[in-house]
Design a protein around this motif. Structure first.
Motif, PDB file in Angstrom:
ATOM      1  N   THR A 163     -12.865   4.463   4.340  1.00  0.00           N
ATOM      2  CA  THR A 163     -12.588   4.089   5.788  1.00  0.00           C
ATOM      3  C   THR A 163     -11.420   4.685   6.301  1.00  0.00           C
ATOM      4  OG1 THR A 163     -12.037   1.895   5.356  1.00  0.00           O
ATOM      5  CG2 THR A 163     -14.555   2.372   5.661  1.00  0.00           C
ATOM      6  N   GLY A 164     -10.309   4.545   5.375  1.00  0.00           N
ATOM      7  CA  GLY A 164      -8.946   4.914   6.067  1.00  0.00           C
ATOM      8  C   GLY A 164      -8.585   3.447   6.537  1.00  0.00           C
ATOM      9  N   THR A 165      -8.757   2.559   6.306  1.00  0.00           N
ATOM     10  CA  THR A 165      -8.252   1.451   6.896  1.00  0.00           C
ATOM     11  C   THR A 165      -6.804   1.018   6.355  1.00  0.00           C
ATOM     12  OG1 THR A 165     -10.618   0.283   6.908  1.00  0.00           O
ATOM     13  CG2 THR A 165      -8.739  -1.104   7.154  1.00  0.00           C
ATOM     14  N   LEU A 166      -6.736   1.269   4.902  1.00  0.00           N
ATOM     15  CA  LEU A 166      -5.250   0.960   4.794  1.00  0.00           C
ATOM     16  C   LEU A 166      -4.253   1.742   5.181  1.00  0.00           C
ATOM     17  CD1 LEU A 166      -5.894  -0.003   0.795  1.00  0.00           C
ATOM     18  CD2 LEU A 166      -5.408  -1.827   2.832  1.00  0.00           C
ATOM     19  N   LEU A 167      -2.962   1.527   5.281  1.00  0.00           N
ATOM     20  CA  LEU A 167      -1.939   2.174   5.837  1.00  0.00           C
ATOM     21  C   LEU A 167      -0.691   2.112   4.842  1.00  0.00           C
ATOM     22  CD1 LEU A 167      -1.941   1.813   9.722  1.00  0.00           C
ATOM     23  CD2 LEU A 167      -2.898   3.863   8.386  1.00  0.00           C
ATOM     24  N   PRO A 168       0.229   3.186   4.388  1.00  0.00           N
ATOM     25  CA  PRO A 168       1.184   2.897   3.625  1.00  0.00           C
ATOM     26  C   PRO A 168       2.312   2.056   3.990  1.00  0.00           C
ATOM     27  CG  PRO A 168       0.731   5.522   4.094  1.00  0.00           C
ATOM     28  CD  PRO A 168      -0.174   4.659   4.929  1.00  0.00           C
ATOM     29  N   GLY A 169       2.742   1.158   3.158  1.00  0.00           N
ATOM     30  CA  GLY A 169       3.805   0.179   3.481  1.00  0.00           C
ATOM     31  C   GLY A 169       2.926  -1.190   3.833  1.00  0.00           C
ATOM     32  N   GLN A 170       1.636  -1.182   4.053  1.00  0.00           N
ATOM     33  CA  GLN A 170       0.937  -2.235   4.585  1.00  0.00           C
ATOM     34  C   GLN A 170       0.961  -3.281   3.390  1.00  0.00           C
ATOM     35  OE1 GLN A 170      -3.076  -1.442   5.960  1.00  0.00           O
ATOM     36  NE2 GLN A 170      -3.341  -3.674   6.671  1.00  0.00           N
ATOM     37  N   PHE A 171       1.201  -4.643   3.676  1.00  0.00           N
ATOM     38  CA  PHE A 171       1.140  -5.967   2.881  1.00  0.00           C
ATOM     39  C   PHE A 171      -0.049  -6.181   2.366  1.00  0.00           C
ATOM     40  CE2 PHE A 171       0.416 -10.369   2.351  1.00  0.00           C
ATOM     41  CZ  PHE A 171       1.516 -10.814   1.371  1.00  0.00           C
ATOM     42  N   LEU A 172      -0.351  -6.486   1.052  1.00  0.00           N
ATOM     43  CA  LEU A 172      -1.868  -6.890   0.380  1.00  0.00           C
ATOM     44  C   LEU A 172      -1.574  -7.912  -0.456  1.00  0.00           C
ATOM     45  CD1 LEU A 172      -2.673  -2.798  -0.210  1.00  0.00           C
ATOM     46  CD2 LEU A 172      -3.477  -4.293   1.694  1.00  0.00           C
ATOM     47  N   VAL A 211      -9.034  -4.409 -10.237  1.00  0.00           N
ATOM     48  CA  VAL A 211      -8.139  -5.223  -9.325  1.00  0.00           C
ATOM     49  C   VAL A 211      -8.890  -5.359  -8.022  1.00  0.00           C
ATOM     50  CG1 VAL A 211      -6.035  -4.473 -10.151  1.00  0.00           C
ATOM     51  CG2 VAL A 211      -6.948  -3.024  -8.297  1.00  0.00           C
ATOM     52  N   THR A 212      -8.662  -6.295  -7.218  1.00  0.00           N
ATOM     53  CA  THR A 212      -9.110  -6.437  -5.743  1.00  0.00           C
ATOM     54  C   THR A 212      -7.860  -6.548  -4.853  1.00  0.00           C
ATOM     55  OG1 THR A 212     -11.008  -7.232  -6.665  1.00  0.00           O
ATOM     56  CG2 THR A 212     -10.525  -7.593  -4.382  1.00  0.00           C
ATOM     57  N   VAL A 213      -7.949  -5.961  -3.820  1.00  0.00           N
ATOM     58  CA  VAL A 213      -7.237  -6.175  -2.711  1.00  0.00           C
ATOM     59  C   VAL A 213      -7.578  -6.484  -1.491  1.00  0.00           C
ATOM     60  CG1 VAL A 213      -5.543  -4.324  -3.649  1.00  0.00           C
ATOM     61  CG2 VAL A 213      -7.224  -3.705  -1.997  1.00  0.00           C
ATOM     62  N   ASN A 214      -6.752  -7.429  -0.672  1.00  0.00           N
ATOM     63  CA  ASN A 214      -7.225  -8.062   0.485  1.00  0.00           C
ATOM     64  C   ASN A 214      -5.962  -7.719   1.676  1.00  0.00           C
ATOM     65  OD1 ASN A 214      -9.772  -9.530  -0.048  1.00  0.00           O
ATOM     66  ND2 ASN A 214      -8.529  -9.958  -1.714  1.00  0.00           N
ATOM     67  N   THR A 215      -6.224  -7.552   2.570  1.00  0.00           N
ATOM     68  CA  THR A 215      -5.121  -7.578   3.852  1.00  0.00           C
ATOM     69  C   THR A 215      -4.961  -8.775   4.340  1.00  0.00           C
ATOM     70  OG1 THR A 215      -6.720  -6.793   5.527  1.00  0.00           O
ATOM     71  CG2 THR A 215      -5.564  -5.091   4.195  1.00  0.00           C
ATOM     72  N   GLU A 216      -3.935  -9.176   4.966  1.00  0.00           N
ATOM     73  CA  GLU A 216      -3.743 -10.299   5.778  1.00  0.00           C
ATOM     74  C   GLU A 216      -4.536 -10.333   6.922  1.00  0.00           C
ATOM     75  OE1 GLU A 216      -1.369 -13.170   4.988  1.00  0.00           O
ATOM     76  OE2 GLU A 216      -2.519 -12.412   3.286  1.00  0.00           O
ATOM     77  N   ALA A 275       0.714  -1.252   0.094  1.00  0.00           N
ATOM     78  CA  ALA A 275       0.036   0.091  -0.132  1.00  0.00           C
ATOM     79  C   ALA A 275       0.925   1.283   0.050  1.00  0.00           C
ATOM     80  CB  ALA A 275      -1.123   0.145   1.294  1.00  0.00           C
ATOM     81  N   VAL A 276       0.432   2.243  -0.690  1.00  0.00           N
ATOM     82  CA  VAL A 276       1.123   3.305  -0.818  1.00  0.00           C
ATOM     83  C   VAL A 276       0.298   4.798  -0.845  1.00  0.00           C
ATOM     84  CG1 VAL A 276       2.810   4.904  -2.221  1.00  0.00           C
ATOM     85  CG2 VAL A 276       3.051   2.374  -2.356  1.00  0.00           C
ATOM     86  N   SER A 277       0.328   5.653  -0.152  1.00  0.00           N
ATOM     87  CA  SER A 277      -0.469   6.633  -0.316  1.00  0.00           C
ATOM     88  C   SER A 277      -0.336   7.789  -1.381  1.00  0.00           C
ATOM     89  CB  SER A 277      -0.348   7.563   0.785  1.00  0.00           C
ATOM     90  OG  SER A 277       0.906   8.166   0.889  1.00  0.00           O
ATOM     91  N   ALA A 278      -1.378   8.071  -2.021  1.00  0.00           N
ATOM     92  CA  ALA A 278      -1.354   8.746  -3.329  1.00  0.00           C
ATOM     93  C   ALA A 278      -0.566  10.135  -2.758  1.00  0.00           C
ATOM     94  CB  ALA A 278      -2.848   9.397  -3.669  1.00  0.00           C
TER      95      ALA A 278
END
Length: 368
Positions: free
Chosen positions: A259-268, A220-225, A64-67
C-alpha cells in the motif's frame, strides 16, 4: 497531722488504683469484643491457572528505510534550463529529471566530431598509400594514433554533455524540487530525493544477549505509532559485530508494504517472532504483587469452615512479559486458583469471596 496525711495517701492510692483497674478492664473488654468479631471476607477476582501456548519474541524499536533511496545531486555545474518533475511524482527508470545549459558542450562536441572525421580521412589516405607501397609505415601509425585521440576527445565531450542531462537511476517517488529554472548550480548540489516505496526495510537493534536468537529469514512484525498499520517481513541481515558503546547489534528486515503506507525514517515497533513454546504457566500481570521480599501471588484455598475460602501468599519466580501476561517460572502449577485483583487488602490466611462481576484481569493474548 499524721492522721490527715495517712488519709490523703490512702485516698490517692484508691484513685490511682481505680484508674489502673479501669484501664485494664477497658483493654480486656476491647480484646474480648475484637476477638469475638469475625471480619467479613474480602471481595476479589480470581481465575484458574492453565498452561498456555507461549509465543516468545524480541521487542525492539526500528526505523523504516526504503530498499532503494538516494539524494540526487548535480554532476556538472551551470544554469538550470529545465526541471521536468514535480513533488511526489512517480518517475520511471531513465526518465529525464533535470537539464543544465549545455550549449558550450554541444559546440565542443561538434568540433571534436569534425576533428575525428578529418583524422579518419587521413588514416584512410595513409592506408591507401601504404597498400600501394608508396607510404611509410610511420605515417599510417601516426594517422591511427590521431584517430584514437580524436575518438577519446569525442567521448570526453559526450560524457560532459551527458552530465548536463540528469535522469532517474531507478523507478520510484521523487521528492520536493530544491532548485529552480534559471538558477546557477554547482556540482554536488542535491536537487531532490528519490525513494522506491514499493520495497521497504526496517533497521533496528537488539541486545547482545539475544544474538543467538537471530537468524536470516526469521519472521518479524512491525507496527506504526499512528494509523494502526501492521506489516510482516523477514530478517535479511545481521551486523557481524556488536557496538562497543551500546552493546547492541544492528539488524535489518525486509517488509511487505504493497500500500505504500510506510515512509523512510518512520518510527516503528518491531517484534521478532521466536519458536512457539507449549505448556507455559502465564498469569495476568495484575496477579503478581511485588515487594521488598520478592514477587508473590495469592492462591485461593478452601477454609476449615465448609463453604468459605482463604488465601495463601506464595512467592514465585517470574520470567518474560508480554502485554498483560507474565510468565511464572517457579512457585505455582497449573490448576491453582489465583487472585487477580484486590490483593491490596489481603494477608496470608485472610478469608475472601470471589466476585467476578467486574473483572480487572487482562485478556490472555500471545506472550513474549
Amino acid at each position: 497531722m499524721f492522721k490527715r496525711l495517712f488519709i490523703a495517701i490512702v485516698l490517692l492510692g484508691l484513685v490511682v488504683g481505680g484508674i489502673v483497674w479501669f484501664k485494664f478492664f477497658r483493654d480486656d473488654m476491647i480484646a474480648q469484643f475484637m476477638g469475638a468479631r469475625v471480619p467479613p471476607p474480602v471481595p476479589v477476582t480470581a481465575q484458574v491457572v492453565e498452561p498456555v501456548t507461549w509465543e516468545p519474541g524480541i521487542e525492539a524499536i526500528g526505523t523504516a528505510v526504503s530498499a532503494r533511496g538516494v539524494d540526487l545531486a548535480i554532476e556538472a555545474g551551470g544554469v538550470v534550463r529545465m526541471v521536468s518533475f514535480e513533488a511526489n511524482d512517480t518517475v520511471a527508470e531513465g526518465q529525464v529529471l533535470l537539464e543544465i545549459d549545455d550549449d558550450s558542450e554541444r559546440a565542443a562536441l561538434g568540433a571534436s566530431q569534425a576533428a575525428l572525421s578529418v583524422a579518419e580521412t587521413d588514416l584512410r589516405r595513409a592506408q591507401t598509400l601504404a597498400d600501394r607501397g608508396v607510404g611509410a609505415a610511420t605515417t599510417t601509425e601516426s594517422a591511427e594514433a590521431m584517430v584514437e585521440s580524436a575518438r577519446a576527445e569525442v567521448a570526453r565531450v559526450q560524457t560532459t554533455l551527458d552530465a548536463k542531462r540528469l535522469t532517474a537511476p531507478f523507478a520510484g517517488t521523487i521528492g520536493i524540487p530544491r532548485i529552480e529554472v534559471g538558477e546557477y548550480v554547482l556540482p554536488g548540489k542535491v536537487f531532490a530525493t528519490l525513494q522506491d516505496l514499493d520495497q521497504m526495510r526496517v533497521d533496528f537493534s537488539v541486545p547482545e544477549q539475544q544474538i543467538s536468537a537471530l537468524e536470516l529469514g526469521r519472521s518479524v512484525t512491525v507496527n506504526t505509532e499512528v494509523g494502526d498499520f501492521t506489516a510482516t517481513g523477514k530478517i535479511i541481515g545481521v551486523e557481524p559485530q556488536v557496538d562497543a558503546n551500546s552493546r547492541l547489534v544492528s539488524v535489518r528486515a525486509a517488509v511487505d508494504d504493497a500500500t505504500g503506507t510506510l515512509l523512510p525514517g518512520q518510527f516503528l515497533r518491531v517484534r521478532v517472532a521466536l519458536p512457539v513454546e507449549e505448556n507455559v504457566i502465564a498469569v495476568p500481570q495484575t496477579a503478581v504483587t511485588t515487594s521488598l521480599y520478592g514477587d508473590s501471588i495469592y492462591v485461593v484455598e478452601p477454609a476449615e469452615t465448609e463453604g468459605e475460602l482463604t488465601v495463601k501468599q506464595v512467592f514465585v519466580t517470574i520470567g518474560r512479559r508480554s502485554g498483560g501476561l507474565i510468565e511464572v517460572v517457579r512457585g505455582i502449577e497449573g490448576g491453582a486458583q489465583i487472585v487477580t485483583s484486590g490483593q491490596n487488602r489481603l494477608t496470608s490466611g485472610a478469608k475472601v469471596v470471589i466476585d467476578d462481576s467486574v473483572s480487572l484481569s487482562p485478556t490472555q493474548q500471545p506472550a513474549e
